[in-house]
Enzyme design. Structure first.
Site, short mmCIF file in Angstrom:
data_model
loop_
_atom_site.label_atom_id
_atom_site.label_comp_id
_atom_site.label_asym_id
_atom_site.label_seq_id
_atom_site.Cartn_x
_atom_site.Cartn_y
_atom_site.Cartn_z
N GLU A 338 34.77 14.72 -34.80
CA GLU A 338 34.66 13.33 -35.26
C GLU A 338 33.97 12.45 -34.23
O GLU A 338 33.66 11.29 -34.50
CB GLU A 338 36.06 12.77 -35.54
CG GLU A 338 36.79 13.37 -36.73
CD GLU A 338 37.52 14.68 -36.43
OE1 GLU A 338 37.25 15.30 -35.37
OE2 GLU A 338 38.36 15.09 -37.25
N TRP A 453 60.74 16.88 -24.94
CA TRP A 453 59.46 17.31 -25.51
C TRP A 453 58.80 18.23 -24.51
O TRP A 453 58.56 17.83 -23.37
CB TRP A 453 58.56 16.10 -25.78
CG TRP A 453 59.06 15.22 -26.87
CD1 TRP A 453 60.14 14.40 -26.81
CD2 TRP A 453 58.52 15.09 -28.19
NE1 TRP A 453 60.31 13.77 -28.01
CE2 TRP A 453 59.32 14.17 -28.88
CE3 TRP A 453 57.44 15.67 -28.86
CZ2 TRP A 453 59.09 13.80 -30.20
CZ3 TRP A 453 57.19 15.29 -30.17
CH2 TRP A 453 58.02 14.37 -30.83
P1 AMP Z 1 37.09 20.26 -32.75
O1 AMP Z 1 36.91 19.08 -33.62
O2 AMP Z 1 37.10 21.55 -33.47
O3 AMP Z 1 36.13 20.24 -31.60
O4 AMP Z 1 38.55 20.16 -32.10
C1 AMP Z 1 38.93 19.04 -31.34
C2 AMP Z 1 40.25 19.30 -30.67
O5 AMP Z 1 40.15 20.38 -29.76
C3 AMP Z 1 40.71 18.14 -29.82
O6 AMP Z 1 41.37 17.15 -30.55
C4 AMP Z 1 41.63 18.80 -28.81
O7 AMP Z 1 42.92 18.96 -29.31
C5 AMP Z 1 40.99 20.15 -28.64
N1 AMP Z 1 40.20 20.13 -27.41
C6 AMP Z 1 38.87 19.97 -27.27
N2 AMP Z 1 38.52 20.01 -25.98
C7 AMP Z 1 39.65 20.19 -25.27
C8 AMP Z 1 39.97 20.28 -23.88
N3 AMP Z 1 39.03 20.24 -22.94
N4 AMP Z 1 41.26 20.43 -23.54
C9 AMP Z 1 42.23 20.50 -24.46
N5 AMP Z 1 42.01 20.42 -25.78
C10 AMP Z 1 40.74 20.26 -26.18
#
Ligand code: AMP
Length: 551
Positions: A338, A453
């Protein structure tokens, strides 16, 4: 009183004398081809490696645009790609939006019913697919055969699709220049669906304007900092949020662009890095874990490789340290579909120059916010939470390259977006006084144990430091007394051995007792989403009766 995010629009201002020429993909393309005509696009293509200059790439993009028009593609039409990171995919990235149509980059790792769903939801008229993916495309097509969609094969297919057209035949003989139309900067250029860790994939339509602004932002020296002299290898797939913007940021700066196709195995990545003297790459942690393991096992280094951008899921501190020991700067970044997707990149701030201890702690975090992203942290009641490095809140974002709604999905939009545009990321974070953001967990992955948590990410990061563990995934399992308790599913490294008791003993001085998993379960592989993220809901489902069955 003025607030940080006042939305009042001031009237009566004087119109400027500046051009309002639309921002867009054409501006990136024309600059790249003109300013850097001799820079290279190198791509695996079957067993071969092919090379084009930016100038030759520009001619092929023009030919493709003519071919698309000849196939009847009109402004606003959706054109799907089902493809690896290859030169033809890159040509689609430019030709489709530059004639006013929308490139829908389908995630090839989704299940056939999900692919059929998004092809249908997007209303794709044509699917351009890599020959090696014929079987998967056919499987998705078989679920909606009546759609009347056209198919175009890229590369030589072993079992061609009935009636499919051939990419190179379409381009052959077409003119090598194109009179590119001016396109409203707010028009859609690309379409990408979220990777669906929950529910159906949701579509995000990126505009020409957001794509251009995002490309500029990622090139900033304290963001990704791609340079003209870089040889850039995007491992992050072009079917996952536009390979984090690399196809635009890379060409905008004039970097050489190296494309791996399906060879994402560690040997394939290392070979390409060596042969092509790759200086810069980007991808999810799992790819680099595998590369690190091979480099360490073979006692090898990749001296040309100066920088890796790692994100998509949390970068385990042990991986960052190992890569650094191999002479590679590993930079943690965070983003979301997004958000186009880059939200934060970890950079050393000058304020930390004389604070080495703090530097070490900060560099593991997800990083500092991109200047094109506004952010807030809120508690469960919607109140702002202080950025003090300790207080946790859900992260909300808004900005020039952030969506304001999903494509044709009012229900999902209502759940995730506030009416004034703030987007609920679903990530629970802290932000400290220097501006470094750290993800504590996804809202839905927190483990609620006896009123506490537990951050599954924190426990995972600790476990990943165990020398015998290749991977660890921590999730909550319903518990009759504590509501939920953490359980870890772990994968052992080859040739390593460790049992549950040994790992639990190792954890005793690293985690508080209430944070420590009740069970360590050894599995062959951790289930993953289409883009390699842990699929916790599958593990939660698999082990949901672990404590109730045991009484
Ligand atoms: P996407 O839209 O498939 O790229 O997924 C996004 C989600 O991936 C985010 O809201 C995070 O929860 C997770 N995410 C992306 N980058 C990281 C990161 N460097 N560390 C932890 N979670 C991440």
């Amino acid at each position: 009183m003025a607030t940080l995010f006042s939305s009042e629009v001031l009237g009566g201002t004087l119109p400027s004398t500046m051009s309002d020429q639309p921002l867009g993909i054409r501006a990136i393309f024309e600059h790249a081809v003109r300013a850097h005509p001799r820079k290279e696009i190198v791509s695996r293509d079957g067993a071969a490696v092919v090379r084009f200059t930016y100038a030759a790439f520009g001619r092929r993009v023009a030919q493709l645009a003519h071919a698309l028009r000849a196939l009847g593609v009109r402004p606003g039409d959706r054109v799907a790609s089902f493809a690896w990171n290859g030169h033809r995919h890159l040509e689609l990235y430019y030709a489709v939006p530059m004639i006013g149509a929308v490139l829908h980059t389908v995630n090839i790792r989704l299940f056939p019913d999900q692919v059929a769903y998004i092809l249908d939801h997007a209303g794709d008229r044509i699917v351009f697919y890599d020959a090696s993916l014929t079987k998967a495309v056919k499987a998705a097509h078989a679920l909606a055969p009546e759609s009347g969609r056209m198919f175009v094969t890229m590369g030589a297919a072993v079992e061609p699709f009935d009636g499919a057209l051939d990419y190179e035949t379409l381009l052959a003989g077409e003119p090598e220049t194109y009179d590119w139309p001016e396109i409203d900067e707010r028009a859609a250029a690309l379409l990408c669906y979220t990777s669906a860790t929950t529910g159906d994939p949701k579509g995000v339509l990126f505009s020409h304007r957001s794509t251009y602004i995002h490309a500029l932002a990622i090139c900033l020296p304290d963001a990704m900092g791609i340079r003209e002299r870089d040889r850039l290898l995007p491992i992050v797939p072009m079917f996952h949020v536009n390979a984090w913007g690399a196809p635009f940021g890379g060409l905008l700066t004039g970097a050489d662009f190296i494309l791996p196709m399906e060879r994402l195995d560690p040997a394939g990545v290392i070979e390409l890095c060596e042969q092509e003297q790759v200086t810069f790459s980007a991808g999810v942690p799992t790819v680099w874990m595998a590369v690190r393991d091979v480099l360490k096992a073979q006692g090898k280094k990749l001296p040309a490789l100066r920088k890796l951008i790692i994100g998509g899921s949390a970068l385990p501190p042990a991986l960052l340290d190992d890569l650094e020991a191999l002479g590679i700067e590993a930079v943690h970044a965070w983003g979301m579909t997004e958000m186009s997707p880059i939200g934060t990149v970890n950079t050393y701030l000058s304020e930390l120059d004389d604070k080495p201890e703090l530097q070490k702690r900060e560099r593991y975090k997800q990083g500092v916010f991109s200047p094109i992203v506004q952010w807030r942290l809120i508690d469960e009641l919607g109140n702002d939470v202080p950025a003090d490095g300790v207080s946790r809140g859900e992260l909300l974002v808004r900005g020039f390259a952030v969506a304001k709604q999903y494509y044709d999905n009012a229900d999902a939009t209502e759940l995730a977006f506030e009416p004034d545009g703030w987007f609920h990321t679903g990530d629970v974070c802290t932000v400290d006084e220097y501006g470094y953001m750290e993800i504590v967990d996804r809202v839905k992955d927190f483990i609620k144990s006896g009123g506490e948590w537990i951050s599954s990410v924190e426990v995972e990061n600790t476990l990943m430091g165990h020398p015998s563990l290749k991977e660890a995934c921590v999730f909550g399992v319903p518990h009759p007394k504590w509501q939920e308790r953490p359980v870890a599913a772990v994968v052992l490294r080859e040739t390593h051995d460790a049992d549950e008791a040994a790992i639990l003993a190792w954890l005793t001085d690293k985690l508080a007792k209430w944070q420590t998993p009740d069970r360590i379960i050894f599995i062959e592989a951790i289930p993953r989403t289409g883009v390699g993220k842990f699929l916790k809901r599958e593990l939660r489902e698999r082990y949901k009766t672990l404590f109730t069955d045991a009484g």
